[in-house]
Design a protein around this motif. Structure first.
Motif, mmCIF file in Angstrom:
data_model
loop_
_atom_site.group_PDB
_atom_site.id
_atom_site.type_symbol
_atom_site.label_atom_id
_atom_site.label_comp_id
_atom_site.label_asym_id
_atom_site.label_seq_id
_atom_site.Cartn_x
_atom_site.Cartn_y
_atom_site.Cartn_z
ATOM 1 N N ASP A 86 -23.957 49.609 10.544
ATOM 2 C CA ASP A 86 -23.679 50.640 9.535
ATOM 3 C C ASP A 86 -24.592 50.467 8.329
ATOM 4 O O ASP A 86 -24.951 51.439 7.663
ATOM 5 C CB ASP A 86 -22.225 50.558 9.074
ATOM 6 C CG ASP A 86 -21.239 50.761 10.216
ATOM 7 O OD1 ASP A 86 -21.488 51.632 11.072
ATOM 8 O OD2 ASP A 86 -20.225 50.034 10.250
ATOM 9 N N LEU A 87 -24.937 49.211 8.049
ATOM 10 C CA LEU A 87 -25.794 48.908 6.902
ATOM 11 C C LEU A 87 -26.655 47.694 7.228
ATOM 12 O O LEU A 87 -26.145 46.671 7.675
ATOM 13 C CB LEU A 87 -24.949 48.611 5.655
ATOM 14 C CG LEU A 87 -25.706 48.124 4.408
ATOM 15 C CD1 LEU A 87 -26.630 49.207 3.875
ATOM 16 C CD2 LEU A 87 -24.731 47.671 3.323
ATOM 17 N N MET A 88 -27.953 47.834 7.002
ATOM 18 C CA MET A 88 -28.880 46.717 7.123
ATOM 19 C C MET A 88 -29.449 46.441 5.738
ATOM 20 O O MET A 88 -29.929 47.356 5.056
ATOM 21 C CB MET A 88 -30.015 47.047 8.094
ATOM 22 C CG MET A 88 -31.107 46.002 8.187
ATOM 23 S SD MET A 88 -30.637 44.559 9.174
ATOM 24 C CE MET A 88 -31.047 45.142 10.825
ATOM 25 N N ILE A 89 -29.368 45.193 5.312
ATOM 26 C CA ILE A 89 -29.906 44.788 4.013
ATOM 27 C C ILE A 89 -31.105 43.878 4.251
ATOM 28 O O ILE A 89 -30.987 42.834 4.905
ATOM 29 C CB ILE A 89 -28.849 44.058 3.172
ATOM 30 C CG1 ILE A 89 -27.653 44.979 2.910
ATOM 31 C CG2 ILE A 89 -29.445 43.582 1.844
ATOM 32 C CD1 ILE A 89 -26.497 44.313 2.197
ATOM 33 N N PHE A 90 -32.251 44.283 3.749
ATOM 34 C CA PHE A 90 -33.470 43.506 3.909
ATOM 35 C C PHE A 90 -33.617 42.551 2.725
ATOM 36 O O PHE A 90 -33.818 42.973 1.592
ATOM 37 C CB PHE A 90 -34.690 44.420 4.000
ATOM 38 C CG PHE A 90 -34.611 45.437 5.107
ATOM 39 C CD1 PHE A 90 -34.625 45.048 6.431
ATOM 40 C CD2 PHE A 90 -34.494 46.785 4.804
ATOM 41 C CE1 PHE A 90 -34.538 45.985 7.452
ATOM 42 C CE2 PHE A 90 -34.421 47.733 5.813
ATOM 43 C CZ PHE A 90 -34.433 47.339 7.145
ATOM 44 N N ASP A 91 -33.496 41.264 2.998
ATOM 45 C CA ASP A 91 -33.674 40.223 1.986
ATOM 46 C C ASP A 91 -35.125 39.770 2.078
ATOM 47 O O ASP A 91 -35.485 38.933 2.911
ATOM 48 C CB ASP A 91 -32.703 39.067 2.260
ATOM 49 C CG ASP A 91 -32.710 38.028 1.161
ATOM 50 O OD1 ASP A 91 -33.474 38.184 0.186
ATOM 51 O OD2 ASP A 91 -31.953 37.040 1.269
ATOM 52 N N GLY A 92 -35.981 40.361 1.241
ATOM 53 C CA GLY A 92 -37.418 40.156 1.347
ATOM 54 C C GLY A 92 -37.877 38.793 0.869
ATOM 55 O O GLY A 92 -37.138 38.039 0.239
ATOM 56 N N ALA A 93 -39.131 38.495 1.181
ATOM 57 C CA ALA A 93 -39.743 37.246 0.720
ATOM 58 C C ALA A 93 -39.896 37.282 -0.797
ATOM 59 O O ALA A 93 -40.005 38.359 -1.390
ATOM 60 C CB ALA A 93 -41.101 37.051 1.388
ATOM 61 N N PRO A 94 -39.913 36.109 -1.466
ATOM 62 C CA PRO A 94 -39.940 36.078 -2.931
ATOM 63 C C PRO A 94 -41.321 36.302 -3.538
ATOM 64 O O PRO A 94 -41.752 35.575 -4.415
ATOM 65 C CB PRO A 94 -39.420 34.663 -3.241
ATOM 66 C CG PRO A 94 -39.888 33.863 -2.082
ATOM 67 C CD PRO A 94 -39.788 34.763 -0.885
ATOM 68 N N HIS A 95 -42.026 37.291 -3.040
ATOM 69 C CA HIS A 95 -43.303 37.695 -3.626
ATOM 70 C C HIS A 95 -43.680 39.037 -3.012
ATOM 71 O O HIS A 95 -43.223 39.384 -1.924
ATOM 72 C CB HIS A 95 -44.400 36.652 -3.364
ATOM 73 C CG HIS A 95 -44.524 36.252 -1.928
ATOM 74 N ND1 HIS A 95 -43.758 35.250 -1.381
ATOM 75 C CD2 HIS A 95 -45.283 36.735 -0.921
ATOM 76 C CE1 HIS A 95 -44.061 35.113 -0.100
ATOM 77 N NE2 HIS A 95 -44.969 36.003 0.221
ATOM 78 N N ALA A 96 -44.498 39.783 -3.723
ATOM 79 C CA ALA A 96 -44.885 41.102 -3.236
ATOM 80 C C ALA A 96 -45.935 40.961 -2.141
ATOM 81 O O ALA A 96 -46.953 40.303 -2.316
ATOM 82 C CB ALA A 96 -45.433 41.940 -4.385
ATOM 83 N N THR A 97 -45.667 41.572 -1.019
ATOM 84 C CA THR A 97 -46.576 41.519 0.123
ATOM 85 C C THR A 97 -46.653 42.900 0.751
ATOM 86 O O THR A 97 -45.991 43.853 0.323
ATOM 87 C CB THR A 97 -46.076 40.524 1.178
ATOM 88 O OG1 THR A 97 -44.816 41.001 1.703
ATOM 89 C CG2 THR A 97 -45.876 39.131 0.601
ATOM 90 N N LYS A 98 -47.440 43.006 1.799
ATOM 91 C CA LYS A 98 -47.493 44.246 2.571
ATOM 92 C C LYS A 98 -46.103 44.580 3.104
ATOM 93 O O LYS A 98 -45.719 45.754 3.173
ATOM 94 C CB LYS A 98 -48.480 44.089 3.727
ATOM 95 C CG LYS A 98 -48.606 45.316 4.610
ATOM 96 C CD LYS A 98 -49.569 45.070 5.753
ATOM 97 C CE LYS A 98 -49.630 46.295 6.679
ATOM 98 N NZ LYS A 98 -50.545 46.053 7.828
#
Length: 213
Positions: free
Chosen positions: A81-93
């Motif tokens: 129902d919900l997917m939460i993307f916990d991204g890497a701790p820096h801006a990337t592609k």
């Protein structure tokens, strides 16, 4: 097809995983089938948090899985129902890719200029360079100290941007760290004051997601 929330940052230590865990736990408690996609394969802190949660038998169940790429996570996203993307701790592609597929993009930040300036730079780059709708980009104030003046100045600084500033603030509290250490989310801490602070910020995320739909 389920909803997707991206939680990304330009730097580490600003509360990204804290927000992802509390948001997931809130929706799971409401009966949603939720998964956190932990995309930080170097640390995988959300997955480690899940292991502590499972060992302690804490409910509701919050699914967490590590993925090497966003495309791998997207292959299973529609099963939830919900997917939460916990991204890497820096801006990337990958940050840009997360922004493009998310219904809501949450950028946590502390109150110092060292935290806010990179966060605003990232938001501007996503909107101006990559065409992400400014309305779905929002700032969340996290790990704040107890200075009302500093908080007021931070709100004023962020309000001058075209992006949404979420209501509420999550302060730097021992209660939140202890909750995470035991497998709880910040909204599940037994201490009323910190729990209500966390609840307010997470409810603001929920409200913003609904308004964007």
């Amino acid at each position: 097809m389920g909803y997707k929330i991206g939680v990304v940052s330009q730097k580490g230590g600003v509360g990204k995983s804290t927000l992802a865990r509390s948001t997931a736990s809130t929706y799971a408690a409401a009966g949603w089938n939720v998964k956190i996609a932990d995309l930080d394969i170097n640390q995988s802190t959300s997955f480690s948090w899940l292991q502590r949660r499972l060992k302690s038998g804490i409910t509701p169940v919050v699914n967490v899985e590590c993925f090497g790429t966003l495309s791998q996570a997207l292959r299973v996203a529609d099963a939830y129902d919900l997917m939460i993307f916990d991204g890497a701790p820096h801006a990337t592609k990958a940050t840009v890719e997360i922004a493009k597929v998310s219904d809501l993009l949450v950028l946590p930040t502390g109150l110092s200029l060292d935290d806010m300036e990179p966060t605003v730079i990232l938001a501007n780059a996503l909107a101006d360079k990559h065409g992400i709708e400014s309305g779905k980009i929002c700032f969340a104030l996290c790990r704040a100290g107890n200075s009302e003046k500093e908080l007021e100045e931070a709100r004023e600084y962020l309000s001058e941007t075209p992006f949404h500033l979420l209501d509420g603030v999550m302060f730097e509290k021992t209660a939140f760290r202890r909750a995470h250490d035991s497998g709880l989310a910040a909204i599940e801490t037994p201490y009323k004051g910190p729990r209500e602070q966390a609840d307010q910020l997470i409810q603001s995320i929920i409200n913003r997601l609904q308004s964007e739909q």
